[in-house]
Design an enzyme around this catalytic site. Structure first.
Site, PDB file in Angstrom:
ATOM      1  N   ASP A 128       0.859  -1.182   0.000  1.00 30.49           N
ATOM      2  CA  ASP A 128       0.000   0.000   0.000  1.00 30.49           C
ATOM      3  C   ASP A 128       0.897   1.235   0.000  1.00 30.49           C
ATOM      4  OD1 ASP A 128      -2.215   1.728   0.379  1.00 30.49           O
ATOM      5  OD2 ASP A 128      -3.223   0.207   1.584  1.00 30.49           O
ATOM      6  N   ASP A 151      -2.835   4.689  -2.490  1.00 36.34           N
ATOM      7  CA  ASP A 151      -3.841   5.329  -1.653  1.00 36.34           C
ATOM      8  C   ASP A 151      -4.237   6.701  -2.210  1.00 36.34           C
ATOM      9  OD1 ASP A 151      -5.319   5.323   0.945  1.00 36.34           O
ATOM     10  OD2 ASP A 151      -4.021   7.047   1.375  1.00 36.34           O
ATOM     11  N   GLU A 211      -6.471   3.897  -5.892  1.00 36.74           N
ATOM     12  CA  GLU A 211      -7.705   4.189  -5.149  1.00 36.74           C
ATOM     13  C   GLU A 211      -8.260   5.507  -5.669  1.00 36.74           C
ATOM     14  OE1 GLU A 211      -9.504   4.606  -0.649  1.00 36.74           O
ATOM     15  OE2 GLU A 211      -7.502   5.359  -1.043  1.00 36.74           O
ATOM     16  N   HIS A 257     -10.978  -2.400   4.278  1.00 34.34           N
ATOM     17  CA  HIS A 257     -10.775  -1.922   5.649  1.00 34.34           C
ATOM     18  C   HIS A 257     -11.508  -0.609   5.911  1.00 34.34           C
ATOM     19  CE1 HIS A 257      -7.960   0.294   3.202  1.00 34.34           C
ATOM     20  NE2 HIS A 257      -7.735   1.125   4.191  1.00 34.34           N
ATOM     21  N   ASP A 258     -12.017   0.053   4.859  1.00 38.87           N
ATOM     22  CA  ASP A 258     -12.717   1.323   5.009  1.00 38.87           C
ATOM     23  C   ASP A 258     -14.228   1.196   4.883  1.00 38.87           C
ATOM     24  OD1 ASP A 258     -10.464   2.932   5.404  1.00 38.87           O
ATOM     25  OD2 ASP A 258     -10.161   3.244   3.257  1.00 38.87           O
TER      26      ASP A 258
END
Length: 523
Positions: free
Chosen positions: A103, A205, A268, A330-331
């Site tokens: 990430d 990200d 993302e 995870h979000d």
């Protein structure tokens, strides 16, 4: 005869599995997962049948935002291990025929990063311009009306140097200035550091945030905002995100990745279809391989809504663009918490039979649902800053339950977040032993996808179907498979012929109908 799927890049035919390292497996008894723990549980990932692992951030960090505040882009946080532990994990991943993605967090660093410490030390420091500093507005307040994604102004006052610095997220996460060539070079060198070490790619990200409009003008007010929405949405992020210069940087990142062979970049990006598709770039100047597509998370779980969304997304893709799908992260709220366990089984079939690269999230293969986090155990800064909105992400980050032993086999001590309340029965060991479990379904779906090139790389055609049913066909090399998904809790009469290959329910499918909450793949 050659396998058509294996003539395609691995990231087109494969499946990505996201691991949240804090919550996968604790190997050293501190209640937090780590790299050695991940290595110890790789057999579960390999047996699942995925192709690549994406790790949420493992770099040194004060953990204000649990690793998304990076203090060193070329190291490992001691909480997770060290570079030697990373090298051992990478070797173990590759030994199982899997890929490993990291990430990468390019929009902001930690305020503890040595770069920001220098930048903050004086206005004349050589690294001052590595971050975004501005004088106050005429009234002494912030330079513009931009709002942090976590609420409040996106500007933080610095007494020592008499200016504000920009932070799109927490004040502990100052935004990097990608217009500065030295900063850009340092960040691209960090990508090369990990490519040189052998990683197979990056999930990048908030990629669409990384460049801001020249002059930093106010964002327009959002006329549709209500207090039920996050404070960020008071404004439309016209000038603070998705700037043309960011696409040029993405193309530079891609050029670096391409120098290393079969590497992948996943961006993302939360944008409407037309703007989202631009992040593929062009055949002459490509950008990311896969701009993440979150529409299965963002849209209502309704057959007609999903049908329209899928058609619009497919139509938006450039001819050379490969689709992708995400159903949990995870979000985001757990899929089983959002639509219930029965429909979560249908969702598993959907994401693993649509055209495009699926990304799965740890624990969804067990059907983990909503986990209530006691107020004294809430850790997520997004929730703590806006508690009335109930947008906490801790519920999706709870530890993996491996068996029915103390702490679910995750740790020898109380984990950093609570386990799912039904962990004694909903755990890996229990579901491995149950042929009707969610885990058994995921394994069967992934095995079918691997065995049938039509599901991995085949063409895609939406089919007419009764209300509440989503239907489509996948074809490759003369082989045609049809998928029927009943998104309702009642039986639906539907004509279908062929040989059923897999149902989301136990027992034989019934001719002429779909049972409630049933999905079927048939040839």
């Amino acid at each position: 005869m050659s396998d058509p799927a294996h003539s395609r890049p691995w990231w087109e035919r494969g499946v990505v599995y996201q691991i949240y390292p804090r919550s996968f497996q604790d190997s050293d008894g501190d209640g937090v997962g780590d790299l050695a723990g991940i290595a110890a549980r790789l057999d579960h990932v390999a047996a699942l049948g995925v192709d690549a692992i994406w790790l949420s951030p493992i770099f040194p960090s004060p953990m204000a935002d649990f690793g998304y505040d990076v203090a060193d882009y070329c190291g490992i946080d001691p909480l997770f291990g060290d570079l030697a532990a990373f090298d051992r994990l990478l070797a173990a991943v590759h030994a199982r025929g899997l890929k490993l993605l990291l990430d990468f967090v390019p929009n902001h660093s930690s305020d503890r990063h040595s770069w920001f410490v220098e930048s903050r030390s004086s206005r004349s420091n050589p690294k001052r311009d590595w971050y975004i500093w501005r004088d106050p507005a005429s009234d002494g307040g912030p330079p513009n009306n931009w709002i942090s994604d976590f609420g409040g102004s996106a500007w933080e006052w610095d007494d020592a140097t008499g200016q504000y610095y920009l932070h799109a997220f927490l004040k502990e996460q100052p935004d990097l200035n990608w217009r500065n060539p030295d900063l850009k070079q340092a960040m691209l060198d960090a990508m090369r550091f990990w490519f040189d070490r052998g990683v197979d790619g990056f999930r990048i990200d908030v990629l669409w945030h990384i460049v801001k409009a020249e002059g930093l003008p106010d964002n327009p007010l959002n006329p549709d905002w209500t207090p039920a929405r996050t404070e960020r949405d008071r404004v439309i992020q016209l000038h603070s995100t998705d700037q043309p210069e960011a696409h040029a940087i993405a193309a530079e990142m891609r050029a670096i990745a391409d120098c290393y062979g079969a590497r992948v970049l996943i961006g993302e990006i939360f944008l409407p279809n037309d703007r989202h598709a631009r992040w593929y770039g062009t055949p002459e100047r490509p950008q990311v391989h896969l701009p993440f597509n979150f529409q299965l998370i963002e849209n209502a779980w309704d057959a007609s809504v999903l049908r329209s969304m899928i058609a619009a997304y497919e139509a938006s893709l450039p001819p050379f663009g490969w689709p992708n799908w995400v159903i949990g992260s995870h979000d985001a709220p757990r899929i089983a918490a959002r639509i219930g366990e029965a429909q979560a089984r249908v969702a598993a079939m959907l994401i693993l039979t649509l055209r495009g690269t699926p990304t799965l999230y740890q624990g969804d293969e067990l059907g983990i649902g909503r986990v209530e986090i006691p107020p004294d155990r809430v850790r997520d800064p997004q929730h703590l800053r806006q508690p009335l909105l109930d947008i906490g992400r801790d519920r999706s980050r709870t530890p993996m339950p491996w068996d029915d032993s103390d702490h679910g086999g995750f740790s020898t001590v109380e984990p950093w977040l609570p386990l799912n309340p039904d962990w004694r029965t909903r755990n890996v060991a229990a579901e491995v032993a149950d042929p009707r479990s969610m885990l058994a379904l995921y394994r069967a779906l992934l095995a079918l996808r691997r065995a049938e090139p039509a599901l991995a790389v085949g063409s895609f055609t939406l089919l007419d179907a009764p209300a509440g049913v989503l239907a489509y066909r996948r074809e490759e090399g003369g082989r045609s498979l049809s998928i029927l998904l009943n998104l309702t809790d009642h039986d639906v009469t539907i004509d279908w012929t062929g040989t059923p290959l897999l149902s989301t329910l136990s027992g034989e499918p019934e001719p002429g109908m779909l049972r409630a909450n049933e999905g079927i793949v048939f040839a």
